[in-house]
Design a protein around this motif. Structure first.
Motif, PDB file in Angstrom:
ATOM      1  N   SER A   1       0.846  -1.192   0.000  1.00 58.28           N
ATOM      2  CA  SER A   1       0.000   0.000   0.000  1.00 58.28           C
ATOM      3  C   SER A   1       0.891   1.256   0.000  1.00 58.28           C
ATOM      4  O   SER A   1       1.985   1.226   0.568  1.00 58.28           O
ATOM      5  N   PRO A   2       0.445   2.369  -0.611  1.00 50.90           N
ATOM      6  CA  PRO A   2      -0.776   2.553  -1.395  1.00 50.90           C
ATOM      7  C   PRO A   2      -0.706   1.780  -2.714  1.00 50.90           C
ATOM      8  O   PRO A   2       0.373   1.668  -3.299  1.00 50.90           O
TER       9      PRO A   2
ATOM     10  N   THR B   1      -0.838   0.449  -6.406  1.00 48.63           N
ATOM     11  CA  THR B   1      -0.763   0.774  -7.833  1.00 48.63           C
ATOM     12  C   THR B   1      -1.338  -0.394  -8.614  1.00 48.63           C
ATOM     13  O   THR B   1      -0.971  -1.553  -8.370  1.00 48.63           O
TER      14      THR B   1
ATOM     15  N   GLN C   1     -12.057  -0.384  -6.398  1.00 49.48           N
ATOM     16  CA  GLN C   1     -12.308   0.800  -5.586  1.00 49.48           C
ATOM     17  C   GLN C   1     -13.151   0.483  -4.358  1.00 49.48           C
ATOM     18  O   GLN C   1     -13.020   1.143  -3.323  1.00 49.48           O
TER      19      GLN C   1
ATOM     20  N   ASP D   1      -4.780   3.554  -5.775  1.00 51.02           N
ATOM     21  CA  ASP D   1      -4.143   4.835  -5.509  1.00 51.02           C
ATOM     22  C   ASP D   1      -3.645   5.444  -6.816  1.00 51.02           C
ATOM     23  O   ASP D   1      -3.854   6.624  -7.084  1.00 51.02           O
ATOM     24  N   THR D   2      -2.987   4.629  -7.634  1.00 54.22           N
ATOM     25  CA  THR D   2      -2.502   5.045  -8.945  1.00 54.22           C
ATOM     26  C   THR D   2      -2.832   3.956  -9.950  1.00 54.22           C
ATOM     27  O   THR D   2      -2.632   2.770  -9.675  1.00 54.22           O
TER      28      THR D   2
END
Length: 324
Positions: free
Chosen positions: A90-91, A93, A163, A170-171
């Motif tokens: 995390s975050p 990708t 999501q 995040d990306t």
């Protein structure tokens, strides 16, 4: 090093040619590898099923999708068209990698020139009335065979699923090679319009032209394209034939930011080669070489595919599509 800008004399299509200093080297290699793996997931003996592939280091294989191919909108077939990787830390990708040409139907789609409208996933989004994209590319992205959801519906279902999970995006990196570039470009625009809250960025490899002047203008107006860290970058071999189609004379334009490499079969007719000058594996090799070179470009020869010799030289923008 600064970027070099040249201007096409067809419909004022300005292309900015970037240098190695303008690219995220780690991302460029990572997404080239992901594009290769999208091919590996395709099983010609069972094209509707995606083969589970070994992910890039630090990532997990977490999803895939299909698309519908058709010859002149008939004989529709469902094929594996893409894979999803998620970072292990995390975050998170996520990488959405679109497969390129790997069937007869794909080859026919590559050669198309007909225009069609682009309809975003979020249907209430307004796009310019004169915006057009190449119909063969768009139909793979947007069509269903009546039983299988369209690629467009599948990729957005995956985005929404991630999501809503404990590991949200995040990306989002979006990538592809060849025909996969056109699909990744359509998806990149669609994400900017339909899920603008998600941070997305795209590098693609050997992209054909996707749409007309209105398409390029509208694409460049989207928020990710205003930031050098997230704008779409086309990585192109000056001797590759695929980025030369569809033709400018048919009303098509390239997206404006490109990083050039220059390699070809090391023989008398090598600059006219179609297959090896287009290979994503050769793109990856030359990128690694360029990023490791103090000059910022790759010079020398290397072996490919059972001892074939490939030659790489400093790219010259004036040679783009010269050998077309």
């Amino acid at each position: 090093m600064s970027a070099k800008t040249t201007t096409s004399n067809v419909m004022d299509n300005t292309i900015t040619y970037l240098t190695t200093a303008d690219l995220d080297h780690t991302r460029a290699i990572l997404l080239a590898k992901a594009s290769i793996l999208a091919y590996d997931a395709f099983n010609k003996q069972n094209p509707t099923e995606c083969v589970k592939v070994s992910p890039p280091d630090g990532y997990d294989f977490v999803g895939h999708w299909t698309g519908v191919d058709a010859i002149f909108n008939e004989c529709k077939t469902v094929e594996c068209y893409g894979v999803v990787f998620r970072s292990q830390q995390s975050p998170y990708t996520y990488i959405f990698a679109f497969r390129g040409t790997d069937s007869t139907e794909d080859l026919i789609d590559d050669c198309g020139a007909d225009h069609t409208k682009f309809v975003p996933y979020k249907e209430d989004v307004v796009v310019p009335s004169d915006l057009r994209v190449e119909s063969g590319f768009y139909h793979i992205y947007a069509d269903s065979d009546g039983n299988t959801p369209s690629m467009q519906n599948q990729v957005f279902a995956l985005v929404d699923q991630y999501q809503a999970s404990e590991k949200p995006i995040d990306t989002l990196y979006i990538t592809g090679h060849s025909l996969g570039c056109t699909l990744s470009t359509l998806f990149t625009l669609d994400m900017a319009l339909s899920r603008p809250e998600i941070n997305s960025a795209s590098y693609n490899y050997a992209s054909p032209r996707v749409g007309n002047q209105a398409f390029v203008k509208f694409y460049q107006q989207q928020a990710p394209q205003q930031n050098p860290e997230t704008r779409t970058i086309r990585i192109q071999n000056v001797y590759d034939k695929v980025p030369c189609v569809p033709l400018e004379s048919e009303g098509y334009q390239h997206l404006p930011y490109a990083y050039l490499v220059s390699f070809y079969r090391d023989n008398l007719t090598g600059k006219f080669d179609i297959v090896d000058n287009h290979s994503i594996q050769n793109y990856e090799t030359v990128l690694n070489c360029a990023f490791e070179s103090e000059s910022g470009f790759c010079e020398g020869t290397f072996d490919y595919d059972q001892g074939k010799k490939m030659k790489s030289v400093k790219p010259d923008p004036s040679t783009v599509c010269t050998y077309w």
